[in-house]
Design a protein around this motif. Structure first.
Motif, PDB file in Angstrom:
ATOM      1  N   THR A   1       0.791  -1.233   0.000  1.00  0.00           N
ATOM      2  CA  THR A   1       0.000   0.000   0.000  1.00  0.00           C
ATOM      3  C   THR A   1       0.821   1.281   0.000  1.00  0.00           C
ATOM      4  OG1 THR A   1      -0.202  -0.107   2.415  1.00  0.00           O
ATOM      5  CG2 THR A   1      -1.960  -1.110   1.118  1.00  0.00           C
TER       6      THR A   1
ATOM      7  N   VAL B   1      -3.471  -3.487  -4.633  1.00  0.00           N
ATOM      8  CA  VAL B   1      -4.445  -4.271  -3.873  1.00  0.00           C
ATOM      9  C   VAL B   1      -5.422  -4.970  -4.820  1.00  0.00           C
ATOM     10  CG1 VAL B   1      -6.288  -4.156  -2.154  1.00  0.00           C
ATOM     11  CG2 VAL B   1      -4.205  -2.815  -1.837  1.00  0.00           C
TER      12      VAL B   1
ATOM     13  N   PRO C   1      -5.709  -7.441   4.812  1.00  0.00           N
ATOM     14  CA  PRO C   1      -4.765  -6.337   4.996  1.00  0.00           C
ATOM     15  C   PRO C   1      -4.441  -6.196   6.477  1.00  0.00           C
ATOM     16  CG  PRO C   1      -6.988  -5.481   4.676  1.00  0.00           C
ATOM     17  CD  PRO C   1      -7.087  -6.977   4.577  1.00  0.00           C
TER      18      PRO C   1
END
Length: 548
Positions: A150, A159, A181
């Motif tokens: 990220t 992602v 995540p």
């Protein structure tokens, strides 16, 4: 892509799965509690693959390590997706029932053969095929990521590329299979849950939805405006344009945590008025016009926190706050009163009950129930039942009405890091955390405890030899934005051309002054993981420090 901002699986499922992928995550050092669950899964037979530019401590436990070049996650993920498609390993029933956009994805990944991906990523084509077949053939599989995915200028596409893999194989919406995540700090998930996102109200409810706004407006006695706010990057850009001249910063230290930190410090210093509410006099607080000392330390407040598996847990006050520090609720309520809105003196439980009344995913989580069950995962819609520990089981429903909206495949576009390498800046610096320190150092060093060690520039053995550097030598590390001096450390986990630093000791070595403020256009996340630098040996043994 799924309509909810949270990891899809429980920690127990990590222990009971067949395959685990840690992609851009050194969980061994940065998510140590979670990694205990990973090790339990490995002990019971799960295969572990680690995708990371560095051969981290996590990779030492893995069946396979895919050491990719920084910023090439999308080519690697696309090559894995292509191999799954070409090998006939797609879960066709799931794809046909629960997704949209498969044909477009297949066309987009077609150029990314394992051999083409090897040329771009540095990962051998055989390793790409092994990962693709292992993931697709596993009965249950978990795909986990964190800042290595990220903290890039194309973070959202990174992602999406990983989610595509789960959709192709049906590794989501079932026990033991999921997408996770991992949250980097205590209650990061809880911040999003409570609406600290510019387009969402508590419970991830869309602020543009008229029914949602009507419900909150009735509770607050105010019309809720149908517009998005600004995330932090947009706020900083608005400061440049003098469209934002006042800021109220609660429990955050952007003067040290933001990329190109020297620029952030100037922006904050140019504000007409800055208020900081925190438990320590951080670098940001030292720039403030007003500092509100808070008692947000874990043992001084009542409330809840939410962890990476979406588990809401109680926090209980054990100590009174020191000095003039006050509870955050008391500070904010007092501020509201002085602005003409008397909220009384609400307790943490009363505020939580208000949240439960407005956000359906928390409705069944009374304090009593949180105490009895030692935490509850959301969603929890009623007090007489618990939902499955995993999300998106609806995607497997035979009834189209129960299945709801399908999950769309994303079409991620590969873009190289913004800070390009050249003769002047030939090394790639990637940043991250270490086990014994924490973020900008406020909570684990300096102000809170004596720092265990100072920051170092970590180099591969090959680069250190080429530059004539030995462990302990002092070096100047320069990017296109700033220079710092730091001692040298040699780490065989690094490949030639790759360097590593942390932001843990900014008062000594301000790593984030080097990083680039190139941000993802959707999430606003800066590209901390891909800075172009040069490293020069300094004569003598002068102290490490920050330069401009």
């Amino acid at each position: 892509m799924f309509g909810a901002g949270g990891g899809t699986s429980s920690y127990r499922e990590i222990e009971e799965t067949d395959l685990i992928i840690l992609w851009g995550s050194n969980a061994r050092e940065t998510h140590t509690i979670f990694f205990h669950h990973v090790l339990k899964g490995v002990r019971d037979g799960a295969r572990l693959f680690v995708v990371d530019p560095r051969r981290t401590g996590s990779a030492e436990w893995a069946d396979g390590w895919l050491g990719l070049n920084v910023g090439t996650d999308i080519p690697l993920a696309n090559a894995v997706a292509r191999e799954i498609i070409h090998a006939g390993l797609v879960n066709e029933a799931f794809v046909g029932r629960a997704t949209t956009g498969f044909a477009e994805l297949a066309a987009a990944v077609e150029p990314w053969t394992p051999e083409a991906a090897e040329r771009e990523t540095g990962v051998p084509a055989a390793a790409i095929r092994e990962l693709a077949h292992a993931y697709a053939r596993a009965e249950r599989a978990q795909l986990c990521w964190t800042l290595g995915i990220t903290e890039h200028h194309n973070a959202t596409d990174n992602v999406r590329a990983l989610i595509n893999l789960a959709l192709l194989t049906g590794h989501v919406g079932r026990y033991g299979s999921g997408l996770n995540p991992l949250r980097g700090q205590n209650n990061v998930q809880g911040g999003g849950d409570m609406g600290a996102i510019p387009d969402r109200l508590p419970g991830f409810q869309d602020i543009l939805d008229p029914a949602v706004r009507a419900r909150f407006g009735a509770a607050y006695g105010r019309e809720i405006q149908p517009r998005h706010g600004m995330h932090l990057t947009q706020m900083l850009e608005a400061m440049d344009r003098r469209e934002l001249t006042t800021a109220y910063c609660v429990g955050e230290n952007p003067a040290q945590s933001e990329a190109d930190s020297g620029r952030t410090v100037k922006r904050l210093g140019d504000l007409d008025h800055l208020v900081v509410q925190d438990i320590f006099l951080t670098r940001t607080a030292r720039l403030a016009d007003v500092v509100l000392p808070a008692s947000a330390a874990w043992c001084e407040s009542e409330g809840t926190v939410t962890n990476s598996e979406r588990r809401v847990q109680r926090v209980r006050k054990a100590l009174d706050p020191p000095g003039e520090a006050r509870d955050d609720i008391a500070i904010i309520s007092d501020l509201a009163r002085r602005l003409g809105h008397d909220w009384g003196a609400p307790s943490a439980e009363e505020i939580w009950d208000e949240v439960r009344s407005l956000a359906p995913i928390f409705a069944g989580m009374s304090y009593r129930r949180l105490e009895e069950l030692q935490g509850v995962q959301w969603p929890c819609f009623t007090e007489d039942r618990l939902e499955p520990p995993y999300l998106h089981g609806r995607l497997w429903a035979a009834d189209p009405e129960r299945r709801g909206a399908p999950a769309p495949f994303g079409i991620p576009r590969h873009r190289l890091p913004v800070d390009v390498l050249d003769e002047e800046f030939p090394l790639r610096l990637t940043t991250g955390r270490r086990l014994d320190s924490y973020n900008t150092g406020v909570q684990s060093g300096g102000l809170a405890f004596p720092a265990r060690r100072e920051e170092a520039i970590e180099l591969s053995p090959e680069d250190a030899e080429r530059l004539g550097l030995a462990p302990g030598d002092l070096a100047r590390v320069s990017s296109r934005r700033a220079s710092v001096t730091a001692p040298v450390a040699v780490d065989p986990a690094l490949r030639p051309g790759l360097a590593f630093m942390t932001p843990h000791f900014p008062d000594r070595v301000d790593t984030n002054s080097l990083t680039i403020e190139a941000t993802d256009p959707i999430a606003g996340t800066a590209e901390y993981k891909a800075t172009a630098i040069r490293v020069e040996r300094l004569s003598g043994d002068g102290p490490a420090g920050n330069e401009r």
